[in-house]
Write an enzyme that holds these catalytic residues in place. Sequence first.
Site, PDB file in Angstrom:
ATOM      1  N   GLY A  77     -69.742  -2.981 -22.678  1.00  0.00           N
ATOM      2  CA  GLY A  77     -70.025  -1.764 -23.441  1.00  0.00           C
ATOM      3  C   GLY A  77     -70.358  -0.584 -22.540  1.00  0.00           C
ATOM      4  N   PHE A  78     -70.695   0.521 -23.164  1.00  0.00           N
ATOM      5  CA  PHE A  78     -70.986   1.769 -22.447  1.00  0.00           C
ATOM      6  C   PHE A  78     -72.165   1.585 -21.483  1.00  0.00           C
ATOM      7  CE2 PHE A  78     -73.529   5.883 -23.428  1.00  0.00           C
ATOM      8  CZ  PHE A  78     -73.198   6.462 -22.205  1.00  0.00           C
ATOM      9  N   ILE A  79     -73.314   1.220 -22.018  1.00  0.00           N
ATOM     10  CA  ILE A  79     -74.496   1.115 -21.156  1.00  0.00           C
ATOM     11  C   ILE A  79     -74.402  -0.142 -20.279  1.00  0.00           C
ATOM     12  CG2 ILE A  79     -77.027   0.944 -21.106  1.00  0.00           C
ATOM     13  CD1 ILE A  79     -77.065   2.437 -23.810  1.00  0.00           C
ATOM     14  N   LYS A 119     -83.389  -3.241 -35.229  1.00  0.00           N
ATOM     15  CA  LYS A 119     -84.000  -2.974 -33.918  1.00  0.00           C
ATOM     16  C   LYS A 119     -85.511  -3.194 -33.982  1.00  0.00           C
ATOM     17  CE  LYS A 119     -80.421  -2.080 -31.397  1.00  0.00           C
ATOM     18  NZ  LYS A 119     -80.103  -2.895 -30.225  1.00  0.00           N
ATOM     19  N   TYR A 148     -79.469  -0.457 -39.359  1.00  0.00           N
ATOM     20  CA  TYR A 148     -79.470  -0.552 -37.887  1.00  0.00           C
ATOM     21  C   TYR A 148     -80.889  -0.449 -37.340  1.00  0.00           C
ATOM     22  CZ  TYR A 148     -78.898   1.064 -33.042  1.00  0.00           C
ATOM     23  OH  TYR A 148     -79.013   1.216 -31.681  1.00  0.00           O
TER      24      TYR A 148
HETATM   25  N1  LIG Z   1     -75.738   4.584 -26.772  1.00  0.00           N
HETATM   26  C1  LIG Z   1     -76.853   4.994 -27.353  1.00  0.00           C
HETATM   27  O1  LIG Z   1     -77.061   6.204 -27.534  1.00  0.00           O
HETATM   28  C2  LIG Z   1     -77.907   4.014 -27.789  1.00  0.00           C
HETATM   29  C3  LIG Z   1     -79.102   4.524 -28.348  1.00  0.00           C
HETATM   30  C4  LIG Z   1     -80.079   3.629 -28.762  1.00  0.00           C
HETATM   31  C5  LIG Z   1     -79.892   2.280 -28.597  1.00  0.00           C
HETATM   32  N2  LIG Z   1     -78.729   1.802 -28.067  1.00  0.00           N
HETATM   33  C6  LIG Z   1     -78.564   0.350 -27.914  1.00  0.00           C
HETATM   34  O2  LIG Z   1     -78.158   0.065 -26.588  1.00  0.00           O
HETATM   35  C7  LIG Z   1     -77.284  -1.070 -26.572  1.00  0.00           C
HETATM   36  C8  LIG Z   1     -75.977  -0.732 -25.879  1.00  0.00           C
HETATM   37  O3  LIG Z   1     -75.373   0.350 -26.580  1.00  0.00           O
HETATM   38  P1  LIG Z   1     -73.969   0.984 -26.143  1.00  0.00           P
HETATM   39  O4  LIG Z   1     -74.014   2.414 -26.500  1.00  0.00           O
HETATM   40  O5  LIG Z   1     -73.634   0.559 -24.749  1.00  0.00           O
HETATM   41  O6  LIG Z   1     -73.004   0.278 -27.199  1.00  0.00           O
HETATM   42  P2  LIG Z   1     -71.602  -0.453 -26.978  1.00  0.00           P
HETATM   43  O7  LIG Z   1     -71.084  -0.741 -28.351  1.00  0.00           O
HETATM   44  O8  LIG Z   1     -70.756   0.323 -26.048  1.00  0.00           O
HETATM   45  O9  LIG Z   1     -72.041  -1.804 -26.266  1.00  0.00           O
HETATM   46  C9  LIG Z   1     -72.424  -2.965 -26.951  1.00  0.00           C
HETATM   47  C10 LIG Z   1     -71.548  -4.094 -26.474  1.00  0.00           C
HETATM   48  O10 LIG Z   1     -71.957  -5.294 -27.174  1.00  0.00           O
HETATM   49  C11 LIG Z   1     -70.807  -6.031 -27.489  1.00  0.00           C
HETATM   50  N3  LIG Z   1     -71.087  -6.877 -28.643  1.00  0.00           N
HETATM   51  C12 LIG Z   1     -71.229  -6.508 -29.936  1.00  0.00           C
HETATM   52  N4  LIG Z   1     -71.414  -7.586 -30.708  1.00  0.00           N
HETATM   53  C13 LIG Z   1     -71.420  -8.657 -29.871  1.00  0.00           C
HETATM   54  C14 LIG Z   1     -71.550 -10.054 -30.083  1.00  0.00           C
HETATM   55  N5  LIG Z   1     -71.712 -10.554 -31.323  1.00  0.00           N
HETATM   56  N6  LIG Z   1     -71.486 -10.886 -29.018  1.00  0.00           N
HETATM   57  C15 LIG Z   1     -71.293 -10.378 -27.750  1.00  0.00           C
HETATM   58  N7  LIG Z   1     -71.146  -9.058 -27.496  1.00  0.00           N
HETATM   59  C16 LIG Z   1     -71.208  -8.213 -28.548  1.00  0.00           C
HETATM   60  C17 LIG Z   1     -69.738  -4.996 -27.807  1.00  0.00           C
HETATM   61  O11 LIG Z   1     -68.414  -5.514 -27.673  1.00  0.00           O
HETATM   62  C18 LIG Z   1     -70.056  -3.891 -26.809  1.00  0.00           C
HETATM   63  O12 LIG Z   1     -69.256  -4.000 -25.657  1.00  0.00           O
HETATM   64  C19 LIG Z   1     -77.149  -1.499 -28.030  1.00  0.00           C
HETATM   65  O13 LIG Z   1     -78.083  -2.514 -28.288  1.00  0.00           O
HETATM   66  C20 LIG Z   1     -77.494  -0.253 -28.803  1.00  0.00           C
HETATM   67  O14 LIG Z   1     -77.980  -0.552 -30.095  1.00  0.00           O
HETATM   68  C21 LIG Z   1     -77.739   2.646 -27.647  1.00  0.00           C
END
Ligand SMILES: NC(=O)c1ccc[n+]([C@@H]2O[C@H](COP(=O)([O-])OP(=O)(O)OC[C@H]3O[C@@H](n4cnc5c(N)ncnc54)[C@H](O)[C@@H]3O)[C@@H](O)[C@H]2O)c1
Length: 325
Positions: free
Chosen positions: A12-14, A158, A154
Amino acid sequence: MYCTYFITGGAGFIGSSLAESLIKEENKVIAIDNFCDFYSLKIKENNIKELEKNKNFILYRADIRDRQAVKKIFDENKIDVVMHLAAMAGVRPSIENPVLYQEVNCMGTQNILEEMKEHNVKNIVMASSSSVYGNCKEVPFREDMIVDYAISPYAATKKANEVMAHVYHKLFDMNVIMLRFFTVYGPKQRPDLAINKFTRLMLADEEIPMFGDGTTSRDYTYIDDIVDGIKKSCYHVMKNKNVYEIVNLGNSSPISLKEMINTIGQAVGIKPKIKQLPMQPGDVEKTYADVLKAKKLIGYEPKTTFKEGIQNFVNWYKENKELYS
Ligand SMILES: NC(=O)c1ccc[n+]([C@@H]2O[C@H](COP(=O)([O-])OP(=O)(O)OC[C@H]3O[C@@H](n4cnc5c(N)ncnc54)[C@H](O)[C@@H]3O)[C@@H](O)[C@H]2O)c1
């Protein structure tokens, strides 16, 4: 310190940005990702393309809801710290499909905690979200505020993660930091997030849908600052005992929607054409992080201004726009 880090959601992104940084520092990174179709797989494959060339990066293409698959990873690797980022992210889609959010974000998380317990892995840093603050009126948001009034499925998942992780801390001596991220942006940002969408629309000379009157605001946090905060949290849980902390990772400098649109416009080099629409259900009015605790506890110090961060994102987007076609 050279360690073995286990990142869930590693494509994923982060997750992939964090993995890159840890691999650069010569750590070993184990990752799991199910490449769910929340957004284009092309983007996720691109996120891990370079990482997969490195022998210190091992990716399991599997689902955290699959307990046996999670067990296998813990059986096969000696893990120092878990960074649990896999989740169904996004507020609006959670209103349409709350059951999926519950299954992935809650059951999936429980599988990770259970296998940590079974394998005696003690350290975890987990993604929570600023969404747990809902429409808290008092700003900036502090970690000790009451957050029992979620306004989206959502956010509720969390908050549930924060509570469940506390149970494992108390009963099984796990060291836990729950990180409440505040809107993360920068290169590789998810396509469903507004900065990414608006950049795409502006480059195509299309109208920008603005929900509300443009005064809602977000505390945008640049990806490099988030990665730095996650790594510092990992060092903290590995160095200390009896840790359970909830920590905001934000920028402590909210930007209004209108200002965000104009800043992207400047970076792209156009005057945005705005179309005003009604506010969306589940959206909060303002997010604003108090980051004092993060500063004191882990030495977190966000460095990137919004203008710089947006320019970096727009530059990156222009070079990678075929991913979003
Ligand atoms: N980006 C933001 O602004 C933000 C803000 C607050 C919280 N978050 C949290 O940070 C985390 C990462 O966010 P992100 O923006 O990188 O999102 P993202 O969707 O890019 O990354 C999440 C990754 O988890 C994987 N995933 C989803 N379901 C899965 C499963 N059942 N089994 C295995 N992998 C699975 C997805 O394929 C994805 O690559 C998440 O928990 C998100 O809720 C993000």
